[in-house]
Design a protein around this motif. Sequence first.
Motif, PDB file in Angstrom:
ATOM      1  N   ARG A 334      63.336 -65.309 -19.603  1.00 46.76           N
ATOM      2  CA  ARG A 334      62.810 -64.711 -18.375  1.00 46.76           C
ATOM      3  C   ARG A 334      62.800 -65.716 -17.240  1.00 46.76           C
ATOM      4  NH1 ARG A 334      58.402 -60.073 -18.771  1.00 46.76           N
ATOM      5  NH2 ARG A 334      59.571 -58.666 -20.127  1.00 46.76           N
ATOM      6  N   ALA A 392      60.291 -52.499 -17.604  1.00 53.41           N
ATOM      7  CA  ALA A 392      59.624 -53.568 -18.344  1.00 53.41           C
ATOM      8  C   ALA A 392      58.392 -54.072 -17.605  1.00 53.41           C
ATOM      9  CB  ALA A 392      60.606 -54.719 -18.588  1.00 53.41           C
ATOM     10  N   CYS A 393      58.515 -54.225 -16.295  1.00 52.49           N
ATOM     11  CA  CYS A 393      57.375 -54.706 -15.503  1.00 52.49           C
ATOM     12  C   CYS A 393      56.243 -53.691 -15.505  1.00 52.49           C
ATOM     13  CB  CYS A 393      57.819 -55.002 -14.075  1.00 52.49           C
ATOM     14  SG  CYS A 393      58.887 -56.451 -13.921  1.00 52.49           S
ATOM     15  N   THR A 394      56.592 -52.417 -15.327  1.00 49.61           N
ATOM     16  CA  THR A 394      55.572 -51.369 -15.295  1.00 49.61           C
ATOM     17  C   THR A 394      54.800 -51.313 -16.609  1.00 49.61           C
ATOM     18  OG1 THR A 394      56.923 -50.071 -13.746  1.00 49.61           O
ATOM     19  CG2 THR A 394      55.176 -48.908 -14.930  1.00 49.61           C
ATOM     20  N   SER A 395      55.508 -51.467 -17.717  1.00 47.27           N
ATOM     21  CA  SER A 395      54.846 -51.408 -19.026  1.00 47.27           C
ATOM     22  C   SER A 395      53.870 -52.560 -19.227  1.00 47.27           C
ATOM     23  CB  SER A 395      55.893 -51.418 -20.143  1.00 47.27           C
ATOM     24  OG  SER A 395      56.574 -52.666 -20.181  1.00 47.27           O
ATOM     25  N   GLU A 396      54.065 -53.649 -18.486  1.00 47.79           N
ATOM     26  CA  GLU A 396      53.190 -54.802 -18.593  1.00 47.79           C
ATOM     27  C   GLU A 396      52.156 -54.863 -17.469  1.00 47.79           C
ATOM     28  OE1 GLU A 396      55.642 -58.252 -18.889  1.00 47.79           O
ATOM     29  OE2 GLU A 396      56.815 -57.455 -20.556  1.00 47.79           O
ATOM     30  N   LEU A 398      52.732 -54.826 -14.225  1.00 46.72           N
ATOM     31  CA  LEU A 398      53.209 -55.654 -13.114  1.00 46.72           C
ATOM     32  C   LEU A 398      54.046 -54.801 -12.159  1.00 46.72           C
ATOM     33  CD1 LEU A 398      53.587 -58.539 -11.879  1.00 46.72           C
ATOM     34  CD2 LEU A 398      55.634 -58.726 -13.317  1.00 46.72           C
TER      35      LEU A 398
END
Length: 463
Positions: A334, A392-396, A398
Motif C-alpha cells: 500500500r 476498499a477504502c469505504t469498507s475500512e 476511509l
Amino acid sequence: DLFLPVIPLNQTGTFSLLGAPIGNGSFCNQFTTSERVAKALPLLDALAVLPDAQTALLLLRHCASHCRMAYSIRVTPPDGLGPSLEAFDNAGRGCLEVACSGPLTAEAWLQATLSTRCGGLGLRSVARHSVAGYAASLWATAPLCKDMDPGYDPDFNAALNLVNMALPPADHLPVPAPQPVRQQELSRALDRVVVARLAAPAPGREAFRAHLQLLQQEGAGAWLHALPSAALGLHVVTPLFRTMVRLRLRLPVSDSDTPCPLCDGTCDRFGDHARVCPCGGDRVKRHHQLRNILAGRAKTAGLQPEVEKPNLLPPRPELQGGPEDGERPCGGGRRPADVWLPNWHLHGPAAFDIAVTSGMRQSVLTASVTDGSRASTDYEARKCQHLSTLEACTSEGLQFVPLVVEACGGGWGPIALKTWRSLGEAISARTGEGSSVESQRLLQSLGIALQRENARAVLRRLD
C-alpha cells in the motif's frame, strides 16, 4: 437674442459632453481617436516593456484605458466609432505581443480576445463588443431619459438589429426586446460566435479544437486572475509566464518537433509531450506542488492534515509509461495518501489523492474535441475502480477523494471542484472572507502551480 454677444455659440452640431462625443460619425470617431486612443498609446507602450510579464498582462486586461473605451462604446452609437475602436484593439494586440506572447497569428489574437472562461486571455475587443455595450446602455438609461424628457424616443430596435447581425439566428434577440438587455449576456453571446468559429471542423484541426475545449472547463483560467504575489506563491517569472501564455494560445514553443532529451518520445512544437513525459522528474514536482497547496489550505482551515500518511491506498494506476505522479514507490504494498484528514465533512477520515491527466493524449483526443471534461471525469472513475480502491477504502471507514486535473487546459474533475468549494467554505469560516472568494483563491494557487510546472517542463526539453 437669448445670449449675450460675448457668449460664443457652437453652431457646428458637434460637441462633447461628460467625455462623450455628440455629433456625426466623423466627429465621434475623430474625438475618440484623439481623446481615448492617442492618450492610451503611451500607457500601452509602457506596459509592453514592463520587466514582469505577469503584471503586464493583468494591467493590460484590467487597466490600460479599457474602462474609458468601455464608456465610449456605451455612450456613442457603434457605427460612428469603427476605425478608432479597431485602432485601440490593434494597440492592445501590439502590447500583448511585446509583453507576453511574441508574434500572434490572427487566430491566436482572436482567441486572446475571448473571456478566460471561454479559453481566452480576457482582452475584450472593443470593436466587437461595441454593439453590445451601446444596446445595453440604451436600454438601461431609457427610463431616466424619459423622466427628464417625455418626448425621448431612442431607436432601440436599430441597436438590437446591430447586435443580431453579429449573432447566429439561435441567439437573436426579439425586436422589440421584452426583457432587460444586459451587456454581460450580449458579450457572452458574441464570445460564443468566436468560439464556434475557432472550433469549426477542418482537416488537421483536431488537436486545436480539443485544446480549446479543455481551456473552457471550470477552473482552467483561474490562474490568469491571480495577483502576482511572491509572498502568496502566485508570482511567475517572465520566461515561464510567457511560455504559459503561448501554451494557452497554442502557439508553437519551438520551430519543429524534436526528440525528447529525457525519454524516447518526441517533443512536439506545442508542448503536449512535455506535460505528460514520464522522465526527468517533472511530473513528480508538479504533483508535489499541488499536494502541498492542498495540505497548506487544509491547515489554514484547521483540518489537521497529514501529508503522505503511509499504508492507506493501493498502488497508483499507470499513465504514459509510469505511475501517474511520476514516482514509483519501493515494494508493491500500500502507498500513502497524498493528504490525509482525520475528519472530513463530519464523515470520518479522508484520503485525498491528486492526479494529473491529459486530454491531449491520443487515446482521448477525439473525445476531448466535443467534451473537454471527458479526460478528468474518466480518470476520476478509473482511480476509484483501480484495484477497487474506492470499495476498499469505504469498507475500512476511509473516505477516498480523487482530485484529478487536466494538464493542458487546467480544468478539474467534478469531485475535485466539489472538494475545492467545500474547502473554501471551511477556510471562509476561519478567515471571514466569502467562501466563493476563498475557493477562487484556491483555484488560482493550484492553477499557477500547475501551469508554472508545465512551462518549466517544456523549457527543460528545449535547452
